[in-house]
Design a protein around this motif. Sequence first.
Motif, PDB file in Angstrom:
ATOM      1  N   ASP A 192      42.353  31.007  33.346  1.00 18.57           N
ATOM      2  CA  ASP A 192      42.342  32.071  33.544  1.00 18.57           C
ATOM      3  C   ASP A 192      40.991  32.369  34.673  1.00 18.57           C
ATOM      4  N   HIS A 194      39.372  34.383  35.678  1.00 17.18           N
ATOM      5  CA  HIS A 194      38.116  34.406  35.772  1.00 17.18           C
ATOM      6  C   HIS A 194      37.390  33.253  36.142  1.00 17.18           C
ATOM      7  N   ARG A 197      36.980  33.300  39.357  1.00 18.55           N
ATOM      8  CA  ARG A 197      36.682  34.921  40.642  1.00 18.55           C
ATOM      9  C   ARG A 197      35.010  33.369  40.327  1.00 18.55           C
ATOM     10  N   HIS A 198      34.898  32.941  39.474  1.00 21.58           N
ATOM     11  CA  HIS A 198      33.334  33.004  38.925  1.00 21.58           C
ATOM     12  C   HIS A 198      32.583  31.378  40.039  1.00 21.58           C
ATOM     13  N   GLU A 227      42.188  38.997  42.240  1.00 19.50           N
ATOM     14  CA  GLU A 227      41.669  38.064  40.775  1.00 19.50           C
ATOM     15  C   GLU A 227      41.359  36.756  40.991  1.00 19.50           C
ATOM     16  N   THR A 228      41.458  35.855  41.185  1.00 22.34           N
ATOM     17  CA  THR A 228      40.657  34.580  41.387  1.00 22.34           C
ATOM     18  C   THR A 228      39.803  34.398  42.882  1.00 22.34           C
TER      19      THR A 228
END
Length: 420
Positions: A192, A194, A197-198, A227-228
């Motif tokens: 994913d 996200h 990204r975190h 998004e990444t």
Amino acid sequence: MSIEHIEHIENTVWWHIYPLGFLGAPIRPSDSHERRLEHRLLRLIPWLDYMTELGTDGLFLGPIFDSQTHGYDTVDYYSIDPRLGDLHDFDALIGACRERGIKVMLDGVFNHVGTEFPEFRRAMAGEGDEDMFTISHDEQGTPDYVKFEGHPGLPELNHQSPRVARLVQDVMEFWLDRGIDAWRLDAAYTTDTHFWRHVLPQVRSSFPKVWFMGEVIQADYPKVIAETGFDSLTQYELWKAIWSSLKDGNFFELDWSIRRNDEFMADFTPQTFIGNHDVTRIASKVGLGKAALAAVIEFTLGGIPSIYYGDEIGITGVKEERHGGDDAVRPEFPATPEAMGTRAGSERELFELYRSLIAMRKANPWLVHATTASVSLENRRYSYESVGKHGERLLVELNLDPNPTATVSKDGTTLIRAHI
């Protein structure tokens, strides 16, 4: 990351090796004897001068962490696989790379682990760490787990787990602290967005110069980048178009993919390649003469090129969909470049072509961000201009008949002629 550092990384030409194969380690060890400590990693140091002779200045290492078999079934992220050596050997390699100005990229296998991974064994035994995996139980209470792409030997990590995020961040920082420059994120297409990204900004906060390249096969590339937070990703579309257009005599496919590559360049700088550890060797795909043209194409387009070890001398190998089917494309190399013997004939010609292409690219650093303009296009003849942001231009002419040839020229002067 500063613009200066991005440009420094993006102008790198990577030499990509699969360490377990390159260094002759047993890929599927059958007993503890085959897994004993062997300082094979030190054998890479003599090859750094070979890299310098070729012109490459980035060492792109496949998996080196302690694993059960092929390197992608990790047992311990903080240890070098004993079949390759130990941390002292790794530090010596990093030091030797620094002396030569060579950057180092490691393969981050963070989607899955091996079945001997300690946290996985505890999770399956019900002793804790269950949140790091996706564990289920049948009516008899027998545990089962999510397997990466269906492979029983690859338990998939649960990327919703904060513990997994902390683990990945800590592993990345551990090896960055030991001197690496970049991470290849294995099978990044399955995680994913996200999660990245975190995690990635956390790592950048401590190591602002780190460069992240995601392995992505089929996807909306610019969307994945956005998004990444990846800096780059693998340009599989272009890889396929290069060998396929040469094999089939259809430069219309290549022209279409080059235009796609130009579009991507507006959002990121793709990592380009014509070979890696997962695909049939380019010389086996299209023959030696067309393999030379493939190299010309890669090195005259925008992107960050890599060379899979041995492609620069035209070695062959076919990937097969069977157990051990990768072995042929992941061969052992001798302990030193000298042990390979004197390069001669087509092998020498191809090596010299790669040297010339890399030297041309270093002399024209604008090529990293170049876009293209088609000049003429037929099935078996194609010419295009690589165009820089400030009007710089190179003309590339490709011809499959009567024999594969390629010419690269600038202002009417021929820089490179490939005909093997």
